[in-house]
Design an enzyme around this catalytic site. Sequence first.
Site, PDB file in Angstrom:
ATOM      1  N   ASP A  53     -19.868 -14.664  -5.584  1.00 24.52           N
ATOM      2  CA  ASP A  53     -19.357 -13.314  -5.792  1.00 24.52           C
ATOM      3  C   ASP A  53     -18.868 -12.845  -4.430  1.00 24.52           C
ATOM      4  O   ASP A  53     -19.677 -12.668  -3.507  1.00 24.52           O
ATOM      5  CB  ASP A  53     -20.455 -12.396  -6.329  1.00 24.52           C
ATOM      6  CG  ASP A  53     -19.952 -10.993  -6.658  1.00 24.52           C
ATOM      7  OD1 ASP A  53     -18.884 -10.601  -6.150  1.00 24.52           O
ATOM      8  OD2 ASP A  53     -20.640 -10.276  -7.411  1.00 24.52           O
ATOM      9  N   SER A 132       0.206 -10.759  -3.368  1.00 17.66           N
ATOM     10  CA  SER A 132       0.960 -10.326  -4.542  1.00 17.66           C
ATOM     11  C   SER A 132       2.325  -9.816  -4.104  1.00 17.66           C
ATOM     12  O   SER A 132       2.491  -9.316  -2.980  1.00 17.66           O
ATOM     13  CB  SER A 132       0.215  -9.207  -5.280  1.00 17.66           C
ATOM     14  OG  SER A 132       1.044  -8.575  -6.246  1.00 17.66           O
ATOM     15  N   TYR A 145      -4.126  -1.106  -6.117  1.00 11.92           N
ATOM     16  CA  TYR A 145      -3.971  -2.564  -6.083  1.00 11.92           C
ATOM     17  C   TYR A 145      -3.022  -2.960  -4.956  1.00 11.92           C
ATOM     18  O   TYR A 145      -3.302  -3.881  -4.179  1.00 11.92           O
ATOM     19  CB  TYR A 145      -3.448  -3.042  -7.436  1.00 11.92           C
ATOM     20  CG  TYR A 145      -3.146  -4.527  -7.499  1.00 11.92           C
ATOM     21  CD1 TYR A 145      -4.174  -5.457  -7.559  1.00 11.92           C
ATOM     22  CD2 TYR A 145      -1.828  -4.993  -7.521  1.00 11.92           C
ATOM     23  CE1 TYR A 145      -3.910  -6.814  -7.636  1.00 11.92           C
ATOM     24  CE2 TYR A 145      -1.552  -6.343  -7.591  1.00 11.92           C
ATOM     25  CZ  TYR A 145      -2.589  -7.260  -7.647  1.00 11.92           C
ATOM     26  OH  TYR A 145      -2.314  -8.599  -7.713  1.00 11.92           O
ATOM     27  N   LYS A 149      -3.696  -5.460  -1.656  1.00  7.26           N
ATOM     28  CA  LYS A 149      -2.928  -6.677  -1.400  1.00  7.26           C
ATOM     29  C   LYS A 149      -2.083  -6.559  -0.136  1.00  7.26           C
ATOM     30  O   LYS A 149      -1.870  -7.540   0.585  1.00  7.26           O
ATOM     31  CB  LYS A 149      -2.057  -7.007  -2.613  1.00  7.26           C
ATOM     32  CG  LYS A 149      -2.842  -7.486  -3.823  1.00  7.26           C
ATOM     33  CD  LYS A 149      -3.638  -8.753  -3.512  1.00  7.26           C
ATOM     34  CE  LYS A 149      -4.311  -9.333  -4.756  1.00  7.26           C
ATOM     35  NZ  LYS A 149      -5.038 -10.598  -4.461  1.00  7.26           N
TER      36      LYS A 149
END
Length: 277
Positions: A53, A132, A145, A149
């Site tokens: 994790d 991304s 998000y 990234k």
Amino acid sequence: MAQTVLITGSSSGIGRRAAERFLAEGWNVVATLRDPSAWDGIPDGRLLIHALDVRDEASVEAAVAAGVERFGRLDCVVNNAGAGLFAVFEGTPQAVVEDLFETNVYGPMRVIRAALPHFHRQGGGRIVNVTSTSATVPQSLQAVYTATKSALDGFSEAVDHELRTRNVDVKIVVPGFVPSTNFVAQNYTRFAKVQTPPEYASYLQQRIAVFDAEIPAGYVATEVQAAAAVFEAATDTTGRLRFRVGQDAFGAATSRRLPDADYESWRRSTFDTPCPS
């Protein structure tokens, strides 16, 4: 002696395909995922499935140590594990923002810190971070998000300069939209605490419709193609930093290189919508 790679987020998607690609190329693979029971592949002597994790430092260190103990070395880590979020920022609680940074930014940093002592003992290594296209062209309803990234992308480029003095290279894989990962379906509903203010409802539906629209054949990458880019980055000998995959990823890079005024006009026409009267 076969090289060894540790891949995070190997339960499905790009991470799973990358594990399969490295195995096919003769590498030892430490395929990590939060729940090892989720792996349903065929056993292989060159494959170690281990819990990891990225939000838990002890979990990260244990997985890296287990991989080195099993195969005797660690040549590459692929930071693929990540979480998405398709949501209106105004309806996103701070706890959700922090959780996303824990996974997408601090997680890869933990993996790198755990791997570096092994790389240094061997005289070098390779780090592949999956970012991304949102880090190239920020998109609406992906503000948090995109922030994560973009942070990972900038960190990767900066730390590459430092680590190259120790013979450790950093590579960045930049996928565009990969439809089979069901980004919207998985990530819009990911956090129950995220609520969409009614004032944004119409715009949200418009943007979801864009993702749901039929995509021209060959325009976006498949998981297999993205995994191939990961392998290419892991084995590159040219000094290249970024590996884009998907026509949309290359298109985003082209748009970003436009003069400022042209880029501003393009992004407004692409992502804006009139305010309700």
